[in-house]
Design a protein around this motif. Structure first.
Motif, short mmCIF file in Angstrom:
data_model
loop_
_atom_site.label_atom_id
_atom_site.label_comp_id
_atom_site.label_asym_id
_atom_site.label_seq_id
_atom_site.Cartn_x
_atom_site.Cartn_y
_atom_site.Cartn_z
N LEU A 31 0.84 -1.20 0.00
CA LEU A 31 0.00 0.00 0.00
C LEU A 31 0.87 1.24 0.00
O LEU A 31 2.03 1.20 0.43
N PRO A 32 0.36 2.37 -0.51
CA PRO A 32 1.16 3.59 -0.62
C PRO A 32 1.62 4.10 0.74
O PRO A 32 0.83 4.17 1.69
N ALA A 33 2.90 4.48 0.82
CA ALA A 33 3.45 4.96 2.09
C ALA A 33 4.32 6.20 1.93
O ALA A 33 5.01 6.59 2.87
N GLY A 34 4.30 6.81 0.75
CA GLY A 34 5.11 8.00 0.57
C GLY A 34 5.42 8.24 -0.90
O GLY A 34 4.97 7.49 -1.78
N PHE A 35 6.19 9.30 -1.14
CA PHE A 35 6.60 9.65 -2.50
C PHE A 35 8.04 10.12 -2.50
O PHE A 35 8.55 10.65 -1.51
N ALA A 36 8.71 9.90 -3.62
CA ALA A 36 10.06 10.41 -3.83
C ALA A 36 10.15 10.94 -5.25
O ALA A 36 9.96 10.19 -6.21
N LYS A 37 10.35 12.25 -5.37
CA LYS A 37 10.45 12.90 -6.69
C LYS A 37 9.22 12.59 -7.55
O LYS A 37 9.34 12.30 -8.75
N GLY A 38 8.05 12.64 -6.93
CA GLY A 38 6.81 12.46 -7.66
C GLY A 38 6.43 11.03 -7.95
O GLY A 38 5.42 10.79 -8.62
N LEU A 39 7.19 10.07 -7.44
CA LEU A 39 6.89 8.65 -7.69
C LEU A 39 6.52 7.96 -6.38
O LEU A 39 7.12 8.22 -5.34
N PRO A 40 5.54 7.04 -6.43
CA PRO A 40 5.06 6.39 -5.20
C PRO A 40 6.09 5.46 -4.57
O PRO A 40 6.93 4.87 -5.25
N ILE A 41 5.99 5.33 -3.24
CA ILE A 41 6.76 4.36 -2.46
C ILE A 41 5.75 3.42 -1.79
O ILE A 41 4.78 3.88 -1.18
N GLY A 42 5.97 2.12 -1.91
CA GLY A 42 5.05 1.16 -1.34
C GLY A 42 5.58 0.54 -0.06
O GLY A 42 6.78 0.26 0.07
N MET A 43 4.68 0.32 0.90
CA MET A 43 5.01 -0.40 2.14
C MET A 43 4.38 -1.79 2.06
O MET A 43 3.27 -1.96 1.55
N GLN A 44 5.11 -2.77 2.59
CA GLN A 44 4.64 -4.15 2.58
C GLN A 44 4.30 -4.59 4.00
O GLN A 44 5.08 -4.38 4.93
N LEU A 45 3.12 -5.18 4.15
CA LEU A 45 2.71 -5.78 5.41
C LEU A 45 2.59 -7.29 5.19
O LEU A 45 1.84 -7.73 4.32
N ILE A 46 3.33 -8.06 5.97
CA ILE A 46 3.38 -9.52 5.83
C ILE A 46 2.79 -10.18 7.06
O ILE A 46 3.09 -9.77 8.19
N GLY A 47 1.95 -11.18 6.85
CA GLY A 47 1.31 -11.84 7.98
C GLY A 47 1.56 -13.33 8.01
O GLY A 47 2.16 -13.91 7.10
N GLN A 48 1.10 -13.97 9.06
CA GLN A 48 1.14 -15.41 9.15
C GLN A 48 0.18 -16.02 8.13
O GLN A 48 -0.69 -15.32 7.60
N PRO A 49 0.32 -17.32 7.83
CA PRO A 49 -0.60 -17.94 6.89
C PRO A 49 -2.06 -17.70 7.27
O PRO A 49 -2.44 -17.84 8.43
N ALA B 23 -3.64 -14.94 7.60
CA ALA B 23 -3.86 -13.78 8.48
C ALA B 23 -4.18 -12.52 7.67
O ALA B 23 -3.86 -11.40 8.08
N GLU B 24 -4.84 -12.69 6.53
CA GLU B 24 -5.18 -11.53 5.70
C GLU B 24 -6.03 -10.53 6.46
O GLU B 24 -5.90 -9.31 6.25
N THR B 25 -6.91 -10.99 7.34
CA THR B 25 -7.77 -10.09 8.10
C THR B 25 -6.95 -9.12 8.94
O THR B 25 -7.22 -7.90 8.96
N THR B 26 -5.92 -9.61 9.60
CA THR B 26 -5.04 -8.75 10.42
C THR B 26 -4.28 -7.77 9.54
O THR B 26 -4.13 -6.58 9.89
N ILE B 27 -3.81 -8.24 8.39
CA ILE B 27 -3.09 -7.36 7.46
C ILE B 27 -3.99 -6.23 6.99
O ILE B 27 -3.59 -5.06 6.97
N TYR B 28 -5.20 -6.56 6.60
CA TYR B 28 -6.13 -5.54 6.12
C TYR B 28 -6.45 -4.51 7.21
O TYR B 28 -6.56 -3.31 6.94
#
Length: 487
Positions: free
Chosen positions: A439-457, A459-464
């Motif tokens: 999901l978007p977490a910032g920008f650098a020189k007008g381009l998006p930076i993505g953050m990754q959230l990783i969960g246990q098998p 565990a999509e509900t917790t990630i969301y």
């Protein structure tokens, strides 16, 4: 209809209230994307006639008030089988291939009255990270048309990012949903291995591939996963367990959540702006009531070699079916059966696909299997154990999706540290079969930076929940790319 300003909830309400019909929505979508896609090159094929007929039938039946996806246009990555709609995997060897059946995910979408408007561009057979390996066209990043959109699901990412459609499906073998989502400033989910059926997905690495949704917001993403997840009798790797409502309780916040930040994910080769954005995101989670602490995934450094051996080995097995006999392109330059096999593949496969087939065949060959494939499988187990050790004490793991923002089309990235870090960040999730959200977490020189959230098998509900809390506490997801009138 402006997809930058209307999420699935708003679109659904407009359809239920008869402010717009699904037919009109589909018609507007097709008209707008034809114009926008001249710049982006995100689509390989449009489904115009069938899409309009489907939308008309949905209107006649009536929009189900309890089905948020009824009548909504969606785009599909071109390695997912669509009956009577050309499916090429962006390869010349399948240039004119029209499937006679739908993938399981497609049937699930049709059952929920979604409208498929077209198939999106990708790296050939999902092999690549920039969508420059497509046999047909190069997709461009809506934030800067001189930059790549990432890959291999670059077409799906670009058409969502550019506001052409509200939803698209991609596939992720080593980061192919998350990395393009990061590069184009959208939300992309790689579900747990076994959460979504792979039946009807043209296989690359069968133990790594997973289909997932790409959207502009976290809640919309969860709503789509609700539909495509679940056990499938056609796919023995799907897990037979109930599918929760991933949108339920999504607004509960992150108070008390423990998040690990691996030191290996912020090492040398990670762009300074990317590192700063992730550290700022960690601080934001702390403000929201979560605990964020440094952790270690020590075997990540071996993931690159292990991934390429395993994925290429599986690819060499999966792609042997493309022989010029049963389906796909057959060479016209053949005097015997051997010529049919050799020349069809020589003419049909691109250079990246050929490289990976050769690497895979070598890794599986007699005398080298123990030294390469078996060793890679053992490393994979160690990587999985690293995650299990962290998840004994932490609910989630966070980090960057990619070490840099999107790079230039045709630009040869020669910095080995950057290339190495890119693989280190995305590959481990697939090697361990875990769910991961970009999901978007910032920008650098007008381009998006993505953050990754990783969960246990599973565990999509917790990630969301964590992704939604971060999204609501920031404004990154509200930014609009150049094609939307912003710079």
């Amino acid at each position: 209809m402006n997809y930058f300003e209307n999420d699935l909830t708003a679109l659904h309400q407009a359809l239920v209230n008869h402010d717009i019909t699904s037919y009109d929505l589909t018609q507007q979508t097709l008209a707008a994307l034809k114009e926008t896609d001249q710049k982006v090159n995100g689509f390989l094929a449009l489904n115009e006639e069938k899409a309009l007929a489907t939308a008309k039938a949905i209107d006649e039946k009536g929009i189900d008030p309890d089905n948020i996806l009824a009548g909504i246009p969606i785009a599909i990555k071109d390695n997912i089988m669509t009956k009577d709609l050309k499916t090429t995997a962006a390869s010349k060897i399948l240039e004119n291939f029209v499937p006679v059946y739908d993938a399981t995910v497609m049937q699930k979408l049709y059952d929920k009255d979604l409208v498929v408007v077209g198939k999106t561009n990708m790296d050939e057979f999902a092999m690549g990270g920039s969508t420059e390996n497509s046999a047909f066209k190069t997709t461009k990043n809506p934030w800067n048309l001189t930059k790549v959109p990432g890959g291999s699901s670059g077409g799906s990412a670009a058409v969502v990012s550019a506001g052409m459609v509200p939803v698209a499906l991609g596939s992720d073998t080593g980061g192919s949903i998350r990395q393009p989502a990061s590069f184009t400033g959208i939300v992309g989910m790689k579900p747990t291995y076994g959460r979504v059926s792979r039946w009807g997905l043209i296989a690359f690495g069968s133990s790594l591939d997973e289909i997932g949704p790409m959207t502009r917001s976290v809640k919309d993403n969860a709503a789509v996963l609700n539909v495509i997840a679940g056990h499938d009798v056609h796919d023995g790797t799907t897990v037979d367990q109930p599918v929760p409502d991933f949108t339920a309780g999504i607004d509960q916040g992150v108070a008390g959540l423990k998040i690990g930040l691996p030191k290996e994910y912020l090492g040398e080769g990670v762009q300074a702006e990317v590192k700063d954005a992730i550290l700022a995101a960690a601080d934001k989670f702390r403000e929201l009531g979560a605990t964020v602490e440094e952790v270690s995934l020590p075997h990540s450094q071996y993931g690159v070699a292990a991934y390429y051996i395993i994925s290429s080995s599986e690819a060499s097995s999966n792609l042997q079916r493309f022989d010029g006999i049963r389906y796909g392109v057959r060479t016209q330059n053949a005097k015997n059966l051997d010529d049919v096999y050799v020349n069809s593949r020589t003419e049909g496969f691109g250079p990246e696909v050929k490289r990976r087939i050769m690497l895979g065949m070598y890794s599986l060959s007699a005398g080298y299997y123990d030294a390469y494939f078996k060793k890679a499988a053992q490393v994979r187990t160690l990587m999985k154990q690293d995650f299990e050790n962290v998840f004994k004490d932490y609910d989630l793991i966070m980090g960057p999706v990619a070490p840099t923002t999107a790079y230039g089309i045709g630009e040869d990235v020669t910095d080995p540290l950057t290339m190495y870090a890119g693989d280190v960040l995305s590959v481990p999730v697939n090697m361990a079969g875990l769910p991961g959200l970009s999901l978007p977490a910032g920008f650098a020189k007008g381009l998006p930076i993505g953050m990754q959230l990783i969960g246990q098998p599973f565990a999509e509900t917790t990630i969301y929940k964590a992704g939604y809390a971060f999204e609501q506490a920031t404004t990154f997801h509200q930014e609009v790319p150049t094609l939307g009138g912003n710079d």
